[in-house]
Design a protein around this motif. Structure first.
Motif, PDB file in Angstrom:
ATOM      1  N   GLY A 167     -39.145  57.224 -27.293  1.00 44.80           N
ATOM      2  CA  GLY A 167     -40.036  56.152 -26.879  1.00 44.80           C
ATOM      3  C   GLY A 167     -40.541  55.275 -27.984  1.00 44.80           C
ATOM      4  N   ALA A 168     -39.981  55.395 -29.178  1.00 45.20           N
ATOM      5  CA  ALA A 168     -40.454  54.583 -30.298  1.00 45.20           C
ATOM      6  C   ALA A 168     -39.283  54.219 -31.195  1.00 45.20           C
ATOM      7  N   LEU A 169     -39.443  53.095 -31.876  1.00 46.74           N
ATOM      8  CA  LEU A 169     -38.502  52.694 -32.921  1.00 46.74           C
ATOM      9  C   LEU A 169     -39.181  52.936 -34.253  1.00 46.74           C
ATOM     10  N   HIS A 170     -38.536  53.716 -35.090  1.00 44.91           N
ATOM     11  CA  HIS A 170     -39.093  54.116 -36.377  1.00 44.91           C
ATOM     12  C   HIS A 170     -38.406  53.271 -37.448  1.00 44.91           C
ATOM     13  N   LEU A 171     -39.117  52.255 -37.939  1.00 43.35           N
ATOM     14  CA  LEU A 171     -38.552  51.331 -38.911  1.00 43.35           C
ATOM     15  C   LEU A 171     -38.586  51.946 -40.298  1.00 43.35           C
ATOM     16  N   ASN A 172     -37.459  51.908 -40.972  1.00 38.86           N
ATOM     17  CA  ASN A 172     -37.283  52.540 -42.271  1.00 38.86           C
ATOM     18  C   ASN A 172     -37.926  51.685 -43.357  1.00 38.86           C
ATOM     19  N   ASN A 173     -38.821  52.288 -44.121  1.00 37.09           N
ATOM     20  CA  ASN A 173     -39.473  51.591 -45.231  1.00 37.09           C
ATOM     21  C   ASN A 173     -38.663  51.655 -46.520  1.00 37.09           C
ATOM     22  N   GLY A 174     -37.548  52.397 -46.511  1.00 37.15           N
ATOM     23  CA  GLY A 174     -36.669  52.471 -47.667  1.00 37.15           C
ATOM     24  C   GLY A 174     -36.995  53.580 -48.641  1.00 37.15           C
ATOM     25  N   ASP A 175     -38.045  54.352 -48.359  1.00 35.78           N
ATOM     26  CA  ASP A 175     -38.479  55.400 -49.293  1.00 35.78           C
ATOM     27  C   ASP A 175     -38.665  56.738 -48.584  1.00 35.78           C
ATOM     28  N   MET A 176     -37.895  56.944 -47.522  1.00 34.73           N
ATOM     29  CA  MET A 176     -37.983  58.151 -46.694  1.00 34.73           C
ATOM     30  C   MET A 176     -39.307  58.229 -45.942  1.00 34.73           C
ATOM     31  N   THR A 177     -39.951  57.074 -45.741  1.00 36.94           N
ATOM     32  CA  THR A 177     -41.069  56.987 -44.814  1.00 36.94           C
ATOM     33  C   THR A 177     -40.725  55.914 -43.783  1.00 36.94           C
ATOM     34  N   PHE A 178     -41.394  55.999 -42.639  1.00 36.31           N
ATOM     35  CA  PHE A 178     -41.063  55.128 -41.523  1.00 36.31           C
ATOM     36  C   PHE A 178     -42.335  54.566 -40.904  1.00 36.31           C
ATOM     37  N   THR A 179     -42.229  53.378 -40.358  1.00 34.37           N
ATOM     38  CA  THR A 179     -43.316  52.752 -39.613  1.00 34.37           C
ATOM     39  C   THR A 179     -42.936  52.757 -38.141  1.00 34.37           C
ATOM     40  N   ARG A 180     -43.763  53.371 -37.333  1.00 36.14           N
ATOM     41  CA  ARG A 180     -43.452  53.556 -35.920  1.00 36.14           C
ATOM     42  C   ARG A 180     -43.979  52.377 -35.101  1.00 36.14           C
ATOM     43  N   ILE A 181     -43.081  51.772 -34.313  1.00 33.06           N
ATOM     44  CA  ILE A 181     -43.494  50.723 -33.388  1.00 33.06           C
ATOM     45  C   ILE A 181     -42.916  51.045 -32.020  1.00 33.06           C
ATOM     46  N   THR A 182     -43.505  50.477 -30.999  1.00 33.95           N
ATOM     47  CA  THR A 182     -42.940  50.614 -29.668  1.00 33.95           C
ATOM     48  C   THR A 182     -42.265  49.309 -29.283  1.00 33.95           C
ATOM     49  N   VAL A 183     -41.205  49.424 -28.555  1.00 29.02           N
ATOM     50  CA  VAL A 183     -40.444  48.261 -28.115  1.00 29.02           C
ATOM     51  C   VAL A 183     -40.167  48.413 -26.627  1.00 29.02           C
ATOM     52  N   SER A 184     -39.781  47.314 -26.010  1.00 26.78           N
ATOM     53  CA  SER A 184     -39.533  47.350 -24.567  1.00 26.78           C
ATOM     54  C   SER A 184     -38.261  48.113 -24.229  1.00 26.78           C
ATOM     55  N   ALA A 185     -37.359  48.254 -25.194  1.00 21.49           N
ATOM     56  CA  ALA A 185     -36.104  48.964 -24.962  1.00 21.49           C
ATOM     57  C   ALA A 185     -36.272  50.455 -25.234  1.00 21.49           C
ATOM     58  N   TYR A 186     -35.468  51.261 -24.561  1.00 21.25           N
ATOM     59  CA  TYR A 186     -35.419  52.686 -24.866  1.00 21.25           C
ATOM     60  C   TYR A 186     -33.985  53.051 -25.247  1.00 21.25           C
ATOM     61  N   ASN A 187     -33.777  54.299 -25.628  1.00 23.80           N
ATOM     62  CA  ASN A 187     -32.483  54.690 -26.172  1.00 23.80           C
ATOM     63  C   ASN A 187     -31.373  54.509 -25.149  1.00 23.80           C
ATOM     64  N   GLY A 188     -30.255  54.016 -25.631  1.00 31.62           N
ATOM     65  CA  GLY A 188     -29.076  53.785 -24.807  1.00 31.62           C
ATOM     66  C   GLY A 188     -27.924  53.444 -25.722  1.00 31.62           C
ATOM     67  N   PRO A 189     -26.746  53.143 -25.174  1.00 28.53           N
ATOM     68  CA  PRO A 189     -25.633  52.744 -26.030  1.00 28.53           C
ATOM     69  C   PRO A 189     -25.965  51.471 -26.792  1.00 28.53           C
ATOM     70  N   VAL A 190     -25.524  51.409 -28.055  1.00 29.79           N
ATOM     71  CA  VAL A 190     -25.901  50.340 -28.986  1.00 29.79           C
ATOM     72  C   VAL A 190     -24.674  49.508 -29.343  1.00 29.79           C
ATOM     73  N   GLY A 191     -24.840  48.206 -29.396  1.00 35.12           N
ATOM     74  CA  GLY A 191     -23.786  47.304 -29.845  1.00 35.12           C
ATOM     75  C   GLY A 191     -24.331  45.901 -29.934  1.00 35.12           C
ATOM     76  N   ASP A 192     -23.524  44.995 -30.430  1.00 29.14           N
ATOM     77  CA  ASP A 192     -23.925  43.590 -30.516  1.00 29.14           C
ATOM     78  C   ASP A 192     -23.418  42.896 -29.256  1.00 29.14           C
ATOM     79  N   LEU A 193     -24.285  42.763 -28.272  1.00 27.58           N
ATOM     80  CA  LEU A 193     -23.872  42.326 -26.944  1.00 27.58           C
ATOM     81  C   LEU A 193     -23.946  40.820 -26.745  1.00 27.58           C
ATOM     82  N   ASN A 194     -24.351  40.084 -27.764  1.00 30.55           N
ATOM     83  CA  ASN A 194     -24.247  38.618 -27.716  1.00 30.55           C
ATOM     84  C   ASN A 194     -23.683  38.061 -29.017  1.00 30.55           C
ATOM     85  N   ASN A 195     -23.104  38.938 -29.828  1.00 30.34           N
ATOM     86  CA  ASN A 195     -22.370  38.553 -31.035  1.00 30.34           C
ATOM     87  C   ASN A 195     -23.199  37.692 -31.978  1.00 30.34           C
TER      88      ASN A 195
END
Length: 660
Positions: free
Chosen positions: A439-467
């Motif tokens: 239920g959250a997107l954990h944005l990588n800070n680059g130092d093995m720590t993460f910033t947690r945000i919520t987004v309207s999307a949830y986990n599912g198959p991932v791809g570039d669907l509009n190129n």
């Protein structure tokens, strides 16, 4: 960073929140702390923007917020300690659009979400009583906008059957949306100019459907991806020579399937398949080189009572052969409950080294997210908890000879959300791999720590669907399209010749001013889903890439210098490596060579109007066309050396030529 948290003085100006029972009576609020006396209004929020459905939801309280500037707005109930849930909308009552929401991302099942908000736009915030009708306090915290936050907007798409797969199905290297059931494959083919064209392919009834997981890859090497359905047994759907029909191939053995993958297990250049077995040793299907598969059991996870759930094939030790990690779900200390890491010894044998690498724990997990989270050149792992029996989430840093638990202070140590799905991708193109899960997107800070945000999307198959270079998600009958930002990117398609046609098992390495990033090409990610086989690299502010290196499963290593960015690089295995032309395609003839305006093409088989592509010396696709009377117009090419690729229907044929 500006941090505006209005306390007692402002709080006096914005009265304690009294019951606001519906959208049309939402109480205007500003930054600060607010008190909800009880959740007892009769209007149930709609649509639901957070997890866990509408069960037991009978009441709500509504608030409105209109920012005076562009902010990153944090909404949190953490100070209250109460289990809460909220939804965030824009639009008019009766026609609301979800822009955020949360359930359980805060400490102790409280709610926490951060989103960028725009000056003058009114946002509606609805708390419901999914978990409690008791009163609580919430805070609105305004900060400077965070450019690298991620947001998605929803677009509908009608997917028939299991909406668990995003992968290129027609060989144009654009990600398609795939739905499946027992008698139909529903493919929404992404179009080069945008949008999708839907097609349905009726199949012989499958013995098993992908009720647990799905995987995709080109097993028979004809240039088109086949599908693996993992249910109470294993069914393959094999694409024909034009990807216009599929043949059902099922195996009789009972398999309590969990995660499935496609991978070249014995490194012979042919794509095999692997399926986790929940109650017995794992099973796999070995390819004889013609697409015929043979069933085997044992040798890669032999626990008699199974417990195998989340398999993922990655090169953990950087020796350029693919290894296997298996997340176990049961929790505890028995053999079926301990995570495993199987090292590929490079000679057809495997060694289970989970304990030696500090990964043999007995917490409950259905999946793991692998990525080089600190960009130091090796794969780290987030083992996501499906429950807190035996421990929570574990962030493990790859230190070469072992993995070190660095969960403390990473933000995963305080994260109480659970899920069967965790996956690693760079969603904001900043050059650091993020984690999506629970239920959250954990944005990588680059130092093995993460910033947690919520987004309207949830986990599912991932791809570039509009190129557009930003990664999107499929959530059932909804496309969650990434709104993107100003960051740059590079996508890489690995096109195998000596290796399998998708280059599954290859490592792709991209170097820019940010440093060096790595991705492994894998079929089967998270627990259930099949995501794009195109490797994706965010570049942040970097405006150039110095080199791309591909380590192919065959052992071939290719380096492409100074490729163009903000687009897709197609790299064909063996191009410009000194390999003899006859090795590439002995049955493909071209003349004249060098060519001026027209290239004449023939083969030891009928080509008709076969699809053709031409790649330049960097691997960039410069022509996409079809044959016309055995001729291809190359007049628009600059002088140089190129690679011709012809999709003959029986496989991909390659030949170098020179343009005068």
């Amino acid at each position: 960073m500006k941090n505006v948290l209005l306390c007692l003085a402002t709080f006096a100006a914005v009265p304690n929140a009294w019951a606001q029972d519906g959208c049309s009576t939402a109480l205007p609020t500003a930054a600060g702390t607010h008190t909800v006396t009880a959740v007892n209004g009769p209007e149930i929020p709609f649509p639901i923007c957070a997890f866990n459905g509408v069960s037991n939801t009978t009441a709500s309280e509504w608030y409105s917020y209109t920012p005076t500037d562009d902010f990153a707005l944090t909404i949190t109930t953490e100070a209250s300690g109460l289990d809460t849930r909220f939804h965030i909308y824009t639009g008019a009552c009766g026609a609301l659009t979800c822009v955020g929401g949360d359930d359980d991302s805060g400490t102790g099942n409280t709610s926490l979400a951060t989103l960028n908000v725009t000056q003058g736009i009114t946002y509606l915030i609805a708390f419901d009583n999914r978990w409690s009708s008791s009163g609580f306090q919430f805070q609105l915290i305004e900060q400077d906008p965070v450019v690298l936050l991620v947001s998605f907007h929803a677009e509908p798409i009608t997917v028939t059957g299991y909406a668990s797969c995003v992968v290129d199905m027609n060989g144009d290297h654009l990600d398609d949306v795939v739905g499946t059931n027992s008698t139909n494959i529903n493919i929404h083919h992404q179009q080069a100019g945008g949008g999708f064209l839907a097609s349905n392919y009726t199949t012989t009834e499958a013995d098993y459907t992908p009720s647990w997981s799905i995987a995709a890859g080109d097993i028979d090497g004809n240039g088109f991806n086949d599908l693996l359905y993992a249910g109470s047994g294993v069914t393959f759907m094999m694409a024909n020579a034009t990807a216009t029909a599929y043949t059902e191939v099922s195996f009789p053995q009972y398999v309590f399937c969990q995660r499935s993958n496609m991978v070249d297990i014995n490194m012979d250049g042919n794509l095999d398949a692997f399926v986790c077995h929940d109650v017995e040793p794992n099973v796999f299907y070995m390819n004889d080189g013609t697409g015929n598969l043979t069933y085997y059991q044992g040798g890669l996870g032999d626990t008699p009572d199974g417990g195998n759930y989340g398999s993922i094939w990655i090169d953990y030790d950087g020796d350029h052969d693919i290894d296997l990690f298996i997340a176990k779900c049961r929790g505890g200390n028995g053999p079926a409950k301990i995570d495993q890491l199987h090292r590929n010894n490079g000679d057809g044998t495997w060694t289970e080294i989970g304990a030696a690498m500090n990964l043999a724990d007995g917490h409950q997990s259905w999946s793991s997210a692998w990525g080089d989270f600190d960009n130091d050149g090796d794969m780290d792992i987030l083992i996501g908890a499906s429950s807190f029996s035996g421990g929570g989430h574990k962030l493990m840093r790859n230190d070469g000879t072992t993995f070190t638990n660095v969960s403390a202070g990473s933000a995963f140590d305080t994260f109480t959300g659970t899920s069967i799905e965790f996956t690693a991708h760079d969603f904001n193109n900043d050059g650091y791999v993020d984690v999506l899960g629970a239920g959250a997107l954990h944005l990588n800070n680059g130092d093995m720590t993460f910033t947690r945000i919520t987004v309207s999307a949830y986990n599912g198959p991932v791809g570039d669907l509009n190129n557009d270079g930003f990664l999107d998600l499929l959530n059932g009958n909804t496309l969650q399209l990434n709104d993107g930002n100003e960051n740059h990117y590079l996508k890489v398609n690995t096109i195998g010749t000596a290796s399998n046609s998708n280059g599954i098992g290859a490592r792709v390495q991209v170097t820019s001013a940010l440093g060096t990033q790595i991705r492994d090409v894998k079929a089967g990610d998270g627990f259930e889903y099949m995501s794009s086989l195109t490797t994706h690299f965010g570049l942040g502010p970097d405006t150039e890439v110095s080199e791309v290196v591909v380590y192919w499963p065959s052992g071939i290593v290719q380096t492409i210098s100074d490729p163009a960015i903000d687009g897709t690089l197609d790299i064909v295995e063996g191009v410009f490596t000194g390999a003899d032309d006859q090795v590439l395609a002995p049955g493909l003839m071209i003349f004249p060579n060098p060519a001026a305006d027209v290239l004449n093409i023939s083969a030891d088989r009928e080509l008709g109007t076969a699809p053709v592509a031409v790649f330049d010396a960097t691997g960039k696709r410069v022509i996409t066309s079809t044959l016309l009377n055995g001729r291809l117009d190359v007049s628009g090419l600059s002088t140089g050396v190129y690679l011709l690729e012809v999709n003959s229907g029986d496989g991909l044929l390659h030949r170098r030529f020179t343009k005068q």
